[in-house]
Design a protein around this motif. Structure first.
Motif, mmCIF file in Angstrom:
data_model
loop_
_atom_site.group_PDB
_atom_site.id
_atom_site.type_symbol
_atom_site.label_atom_id
_atom_site.label_comp_id
_atom_site.label_asym_id
_atom_site.label_seq_id
_atom_site.Cartn_x
_atom_site.Cartn_y
_atom_site.Cartn_z
ATOM 1 N N ALA A 152 -10.898 11.676 25.341
ATOM 2 C CA ALA A 152 -11.632 13.014 25.596
ATOM 3 C C ALA A 152 -10.670 13.942 25.436
ATOM 4 O O ALA A 152 -9.274 13.826 25.766
ATOM 5 N N ASN A 153 -11.047 15.291 25.011
ATOM 6 C CA ASN A 153 -9.827 16.240 24.717
ATOM 7 C C ASN A 153 -9.483 16.937 26.050
ATOM 8 O O ASN A 153 -10.015 16.531 27.232
ATOM 9 N N LEU A 154 -8.554 17.963 26.033
ATOM 10 C CA LEU A 154 -7.856 18.448 27.454
ATOM 11 C C LEU A 154 -9.200 19.200 28.128
ATOM 12 O O LEU A 154 -8.863 19.479 29.387
ATOM 13 N N ALA A 155 -10.140 19.560 27.496
ATOM 14 C CA ALA A 155 -11.171 20.322 28.198
ATOM 15 C C ALA A 155 -12.191 19.476 28.749
ATOM 16 O O ALA A 155 -13.159 20.135 29.622
ATOM 17 N N GLY A 156 -12.233 18.247 28.921
ATOM 18 C CA GLY A 156 -12.688 17.253 29.671
ATOM 19 C C GLY A 156 -14.180 17.173 28.716
ATOM 20 O O GLY A 156 -15.433 16.963 29.318
ATOM 21 N N LEU A 157 -14.148 17.310 27.232
ATOM 22 C CA LEU A 157 -15.220 17.215 26.488
ATOM 23 C C LEU A 157 -15.293 16.016 25.660
ATOM 24 O O LEU A 157 -14.212 15.184 25.523
ATOM 25 N N ILE A 158 -16.495 15.317 25.705
ATOM 26 C CA ILE A 158 -16.567 14.048 24.718
ATOM 27 C C ILE A 158 -16.317 14.523 23.305
ATOM 28 O O ILE A 158 -16.777 15.380 22.735
ATOM 29 N N ILE A 159 -15.580 13.455 22.668
ATOM 30 C CA ILE A 159 -15.429 13.388 21.174
ATOM 31 C C ILE A 159 -15.560 12.170 20.710
ATOM 32 O O ILE A 159 -15.761 11.128 21.474
ATOM 33 N N LEU A 160 -15.416 12.046 19.379
ATOM 34 C CA LEU A 160 -15.635 10.667 18.618
ATOM 35 C C LEU A 160 -14.565 9.675 19.029
ATOM 36 O O LEU A 160 -13.358 10.079 19.105
ATOM 37 N N GLY A 161 -14.976 8.658 19.495
ATOM 38 C CA GLY A 161 -13.839 7.571 19.996
ATOM 39 C C GLY A 161 -13.751 7.465 21.286
ATOM 40 O O GLY A 161 -12.939 6.791 21.921
ATOM 41 N N GLY A 185 -32.485 12.572 28.366
ATOM 42 C CA GLY A 185 -33.449 13.254 28.160
ATOM 43 C C GLY A 185 -33.669 13.419 26.627
ATOM 44 O O GLY A 185 -33.320 12.489 25.824
ATOM 45 N N PRO A 186 -33.636 14.633 26.113
ATOM 46 C CA PRO A 186 -33.735 14.885 24.597
ATOM 47 C C PRO A 186 -32.454 14.571 23.847
ATOM 48 O O PRO A 186 -32.411 14.445 22.772
ATOM 49 N N SER A 187 -31.408 14.700 24.617
ATOM 50 C CA SER A 187 -30.157 14.416 24.139
ATOM 51 C C SER A 187 -29.690 12.915 23.945
ATOM 52 O O SER A 187 -29.989 12.054 25.055
ATOM 53 N N TRP A 188 -28.902 12.454 23.363
ATOM 54 C CA TRP A 188 -28.577 11.105 23.247
ATOM 55 C C TRP A 188 -26.966 11.099 22.736
ATOM 56 O O TRP A 188 -26.438 11.879 21.945
ATOM 57 N N ILE A 189 -26.313 9.787 22.958
ATOM 58 C CA ILE A 189 -24.896 9.611 22.669
ATOM 59 C C ILE A 189 -25.170 8.007 21.919
ATOM 60 O O ILE A 189 -25.468 7.077 22.489
ATOM 61 N N ALA A 190 -24.470 7.814 20.789
ATOM 62 C CA ALA A 190 -24.368 6.774 19.999
ATOM 63 C C ALA A 190 -22.845 6.071 20.207
ATOM 64 O O ALA A 190 -21.942 6.498 20.195
ATOM 65 N N PHE A 191 -23.010 4.632 20.156
ATOM 66 C CA PHE A 191 -21.733 3.866 20.298
ATOM 67 C C PHE A 191 -21.512 2.922 19.301
ATOM 68 O O PHE A 191 -22.506 2.305 18.955
ATOM 69 N N ASP A 198 -21.564 8.869 17.527
ATOM 70 C CA ASP A 198 -22.389 10.250 17.319
ATOM 71 C C ASP A 198 -22.813 10.644 18.570
ATOM 72 O O ASP A 198 -22.863 10.056 19.362
ATOM 73 N N TRP A 199 -23.653 11.790 18.437
ATOM 74 C CA TRP A 199 -24.427 12.320 19.417
ATOM 75 C C TRP A 199 -25.559 13.530 18.790
ATOM 76 O O TRP A 199 -25.169 13.937 17.779
ATOM 77 N N PRO A 214 -21.449 16.067 16.139
ATOM 78 C CA PRO A 214 -19.948 15.829 15.975
ATOM 79 C C PRO A 214 -19.765 16.512 14.507
ATOM 80 O O PRO A 214 -20.354 16.604 13.774
ATOM 81 N N PRO A 215 -18.616 17.137 14.445
ATOM 82 C CA PRO A 215 -17.964 17.662 13.311
ATOM 83 C C PRO A 215 -18.129 16.688 11.948
ATOM 84 O O PRO A 215 -17.580 15.409 12.187
#
Length: 222
Positions: A152-161, A185-191, A198-199, A214-215
């Motif tokens: 995760a980046n230093l801002a506490g955000l989820i990133i790829l990986g 809910g309506p959001s999702w995260i793929a592994f 992906d998300w 994701p970018p």
């Protein structure tokens, strides 16, 4: 049964949105059953309607079971219980300082999480110049040395990986969970192999990510 049910497909078929009430779900289900029932359409009934009706009933029963277990429908939120009214002749006393919930507990939890991420980045060599932020070896690193990419980046955000444990720490328990996808809910995260691949972050239930998707990967240099 709950893990296999596609609740969002159920809402779409019934013309509802996540967060609807149980009464709205029951009314929409009865209308749809009446449309698909072969007795109503007679000779014009589509043979596929029987299978659709069976799938619809299974998803509806799963949603009802979910409501009995968690007190809400999938994708909805808990309703706040009403405070009891004081009896006549008695004045409700304010909570004393000991009974009040401790202020700032969430802030300390957030600070502890950020501190843990900073420690992980420092221990992996991001701050001493041995590892770049993307996890690759920095110039001057000994040949054959390995580097661990941050999850995760230093801002506490989820990133790829980002690994599943970090996602659970940041987002909490998903509404539906499988090895390949977590639904919030309506959001999702793929592994993929336990790492975020992906998300989708909906405005109705935003995730701790920098963008709705994701970018796109940068094209390889020729």
């Amino acid at each position: 049964m709950l893990d296999k049910a596609d609740f969002f497909a159920l809402y779409q078929q019934l013309g509802l949105k996540p967060g609807c009430t149980l009464d709205e779900l029951k009314a929409a289900y009865r209308r749809r059953v009446a449309e698909l029932h072969p007795d109503r359409r007679g000779a014009d009934a589509d043979p596929a309607d029987a299978a659709r009706l069976q799938e619809l009933t299974a998803a509806y029963n799963a949603a009802s079971t979910f409501h009995r277990r968690y007190g809400r429908l999938p994708g909805g939120t808990h309703s706040a219980p009403r405070a009891p009214m004081p009896r006549a002749g008695r004045v409700a006393q304010p909570l004393n300082e000991e009974a009040r919930p401790a202020r700032g507990s969430r802030r300390w939890l957030w600070l502890a999480l950020v501190g843990g991420l900073l420690w992980a980045a420092w221990s992996s060599g991001v701050f001493d110049g041995t590892v770049d932020v993307d996890g690759s070896a920095a110039p001057g690193r000994p040949v054959g040395a390995t580097a661990t990419a941050p999850t995760a980046n230093l801002a506490g955000l989820i990133i790829l990986g980002t690994d599943a444990a970090t996602v659970r720490a940041l987002e909490g328990r998903p509404v539906m969970e499988s090895p390949q996808r977590w639904d919030y809910g309506p959001s999702w995260i793929a592994f993929n192999d336990g790492k975020v691949s992906d998300w989708y972050s909906s405005k109705l239930r935003p995730l701790r990510v920098a963008s709705a998707h994701p970018p796109a990967p940068e094209p390889a240099a020729h």
